[in-house]
Design a protein around this motif. Structure first.
Motif, PDB file in Angstrom:
ATOM      1  N   SER A  21       0.854  -1.005  -0.310  1.00  0.00           N
ATOM      2  CA  SER A  21       0.188   0.258   0.264  1.00  0.00           C
ATOM      3  C   SER A  21       0.974   1.266  -0.022  1.00  0.00           C
ATOM      4  O   SER A  21       0.680   2.349  -0.601  1.00  0.00           O
ATOM      5  CB  SER A  21      -1.021   0.086   1.301  1.00  0.00           C
ATOM      6  N   ALA A  22       1.905   1.400   0.743  1.00  0.00           N
ATOM      7  CA  ALA A  22       3.058   2.418   0.755  1.00  0.00           C
ATOM      8  C   ALA A  22       3.469   2.464  -0.436  1.00  0.00           C
ATOM      9  O   ALA A  22       3.776   3.278  -1.203  1.00  0.00           O
ATOM     10  CB  ALA A  22       3.904   2.442   2.197  1.00  0.00           C
ATOM     11  N   VAL A  23       3.847   1.427  -0.887  1.00  0.00           N
ATOM     12  CA  VAL A  23       4.542   1.779  -2.483  1.00  0.00           C
ATOM     13  C   VAL A  23       3.603   2.576  -3.223  1.00  0.00           C
ATOM     14  O   VAL A  23       3.944   2.997  -3.917  1.00  0.00           O
ATOM     15  CB  VAL A  23       5.420   0.702  -2.485  1.00  0.00           C
ATOM     16  N   SER A  24       2.293   2.067  -3.756  1.00  0.00           N
ATOM     17  CA  SER A  24       1.678   1.982  -4.680  1.00  0.00           C
ATOM     18  C   SER A  24       1.360   3.050  -4.084  1.00  0.00           C
ATOM     19  O   SER A  24       0.808   4.103  -5.486  1.00  0.00           O
ATOM     20  CB  SER A  24       0.210   1.586  -4.589  1.00  0.00           C
ATOM     21  N   ALA A  25       1.105   3.781  -2.852  1.00  0.00           N
ATOM     22  CA  ALA A  25       1.324   5.089  -3.111  1.00  0.00           C
ATOM     23  C   ALA A  25       1.637   6.674  -2.773  1.00  0.00           C
ATOM     24  O   ALA A  25       1.774   7.491  -3.065  1.00  0.00           O
ATOM     25  CB  ALA A  25      -0.387   5.704  -1.127  1.00  0.00           C
ATOM     26  N   GLY A  26       2.839   5.982  -3.348  1.00  0.00           N
ATOM     27  CA  GLY A  26       4.068   6.771  -3.123  1.00  0.00           C
ATOM     28  C   GLY A  26       4.881   7.300  -2.417  1.00  0.00           C
ATOM     29  O   GLY A  26       5.660   8.275  -2.324  1.00  0.00           O
ATOM     30  N   ASP A  27       4.637   6.469  -1.546  1.00  0.00           N
ATOM     31  CA  ASP A  27       5.036   6.809   0.271  1.00  0.00           C
ATOM     32  C   ASP A  27       5.944   6.109   0.062  1.00  0.00           C
ATOM     33  O   ASP A  27       6.498   5.310   1.291  1.00  0.00           O
ATOM     34  CB  ASP A  27       4.209   6.465   1.570  1.00  0.00           C
ATOM     35  N   ILE A  28       7.352   6.440  -0.467  1.00  0.00           N
ATOM     36  CA  ILE A  28       8.669   5.671  -0.180  1.00  0.00           C
ATOM     37  C   ILE A  28       8.874   5.637   1.172  1.00  0.00           C
ATOM     38  O   ILE A  28       9.784   4.897   1.376  1.00  0.00           O
ATOM     39  CB  ILE A  28       9.882   5.823  -1.869  1.00  0.00           C
ATOM     40  N   SER A  29       8.952   7.189   1.653  1.00  0.00           N
ATOM     41  CA  SER A  29       9.455   6.965   3.216  1.00  0.00           C
ATOM     42  C   SER A  29       8.959   5.714   4.259  1.00  0.00           C
ATOM     43  O   SER A  29       9.656   5.504   4.497  1.00  0.00           O
ATOM     44  CB  SER A  29       9.806   8.657   3.499  1.00  0.00           C
ATOM     45  N   SER A  30       7.407   5.710   3.840  1.00  0.00           N
ATOM     46  CA  SER A  30       7.677   4.291   4.746  1.00  0.00           C
ATOM     47  C   SER A  30       7.521   3.448   4.832  1.00  0.00           C
ATOM     48  O   SER A  30       8.370   2.089   5.482  1.00  0.00           O
ATOM     49  CB  SER A  30       5.998   4.979   4.950  1.00  0.00           C
ATOM     50  N   ALA A  31       7.866   3.356   2.954  1.00  0.00           N
ATOM     51  CA  ALA A  31       8.184   1.975   2.492  1.00  0.00           C
ATOM     52  C   ALA A  31       9.941   1.422   2.664  1.00  0.00           C
ATOM     53  O   ALA A  31      10.152   0.336   3.592  1.00  0.00           O
ATOM     54  CB  ALA A  31       7.929   1.531   1.293  1.00  0.00           C
ATOM     55  N   LEU A  32      10.243   2.828   2.779  1.00  0.00           N
ATOM     56  CA  LEU A  32      11.626   1.829   3.445  1.00  0.00           C
ATOM     57  C   LEU A  32      11.602   1.464   5.084  1.00  0.00           C
ATOM     58  O   LEU A  32      13.092   1.573   5.367  1.00  0.00           O
ATOM     59  CB  LEU A  32      12.803   3.872   2.944  1.00  0.00           C
TER      60      LEU A  32
END
Length: 293
Positions: free
Chosen positions: A79-90
């Protein structure tokens, strides 16, 4: 099975073939696959060409260090990657492809090998590319097999192959082995063998069944980003090998890799998918022998 510590808290399991005085060839395996996916007969055949062959388990796989203290919720991660929330994904991923590349280089250091020929398959190709990019002085030659550049427009996965790759596998031994036949979706159309897929699944399950590591490896791979600019600047002699039947990493991934790396050689193999059927070993080993000679 010998292990060495490649960084604080990380031990890597490995096995060698051939004479240690011969030029070293480091074999880097792909996503969630143990080093035994580099078949022992393949390793011995390559060693028979006068090479010191090293295969190893990536972190979070096989008999190498597991990162149990860092569970990855794949639903939240996706969900984070799909939303472009790369900092959360990292923040969810405990390590990167660079860390995995450092494991391979650390293994070479522990074995007293200053420079080696590095051969990576699939995600292992990404790791091998990263080794060559970050430490070209350690890599005599690079071979990137059935891999890509990290650019989203190349090396795409077919919907059918992606569905199999991401579907949970049964946890019981019998079910796990039976489910391996689904991997035929990306195997060689001519040589794909259900029996051999079951054989590898049984050996992998008995050696080190550990599905938890797959999510963390997938997170590292997903967040690795494009290597295109770095590959354009790479000055390590490079061979790219790709099967024309590959639907897990489309052949455009291999073609793009060879296009970017100056002077790279491209070998496209008919009747090879996202696998290395024994019937094409001769062509692969001949190419590796020539490239690393």
């Amino acid at each position: 099975m010998p292990t060495v510590e490649t960084s604080p808290g990380v031990s890597i399991a490995y096995e060698t073939f051939g004479d240690s005085s011969d030029p070293a060839v480091l074999l880097v395996m792909g996503f969630s696959a143990q080093m035994i996916a580099w078949h022992e007969d393949f390793c011995r055949a390559l060693a028979g060409r006068g090479r010191h062959v090293i295969r190893y388990d990536n972190r979070d796989c096989g008999l190498s260090t597991k990162f149990d203290d860092h569970p990855v919720d794949m639903g939240r991660f996706t969900s984070a990657v799909s939303a472009g929330d790369i900092s959360s994904a990292l923040a969810m991923a405990p390590y990167s492809v660079q860390d995995m590349a450092d494991d391979g280089l650390g293994l070479l250091t522990a074995l007293g090998i200053e420079r080696a020929h590095v051969v990576g398959s699939s995600m292992g190709g990404m790791i091998a590319q990263t080794m060559a990019i970050s430490h070209p002085e350690r890599v005599l030659t690079l071979t990137s097999m059935m891999s890509s550049t990290g650019e989203p427009d190349y090396g795409q996965t077919s919907p059918e192959a992606q569905a199999v790759l991401l579907s949970p596998k049964p946890t019981d031994r019998e079910g796990y082995i039976a489910a391996a036949e689904k991997d035929l979706v990306w195997a060689s159309k001519r040589y794909g063998s259900p029996a051999l897929l079951r054989e590898l699944a049984a050996a992998s399950y008995d050696r080190a069944y550990y599905p938890a590591g797959a999510g963390r490896q997938l997170a590292a791979m997903t967040l690795s980003g494009s290597r295109a600019d770095a590959l354009r600047e790479l000055r390590v002699p490079t061979l790219v090998i790709h099967g024309l039947d590959d639907v897990l990493t489309d052949p455009s991934g291999g073609k793009r890799t060879a296009q970017l790396v100056p002077g790279a050689k491209l070998l496209l193999i008919p009747d090879m998918g996202h696998d290395r059927p024994r019937e094409v070993w001769g062509e692969i080993i001949d190419a590796l022998d020539s490239h690393t000679g």
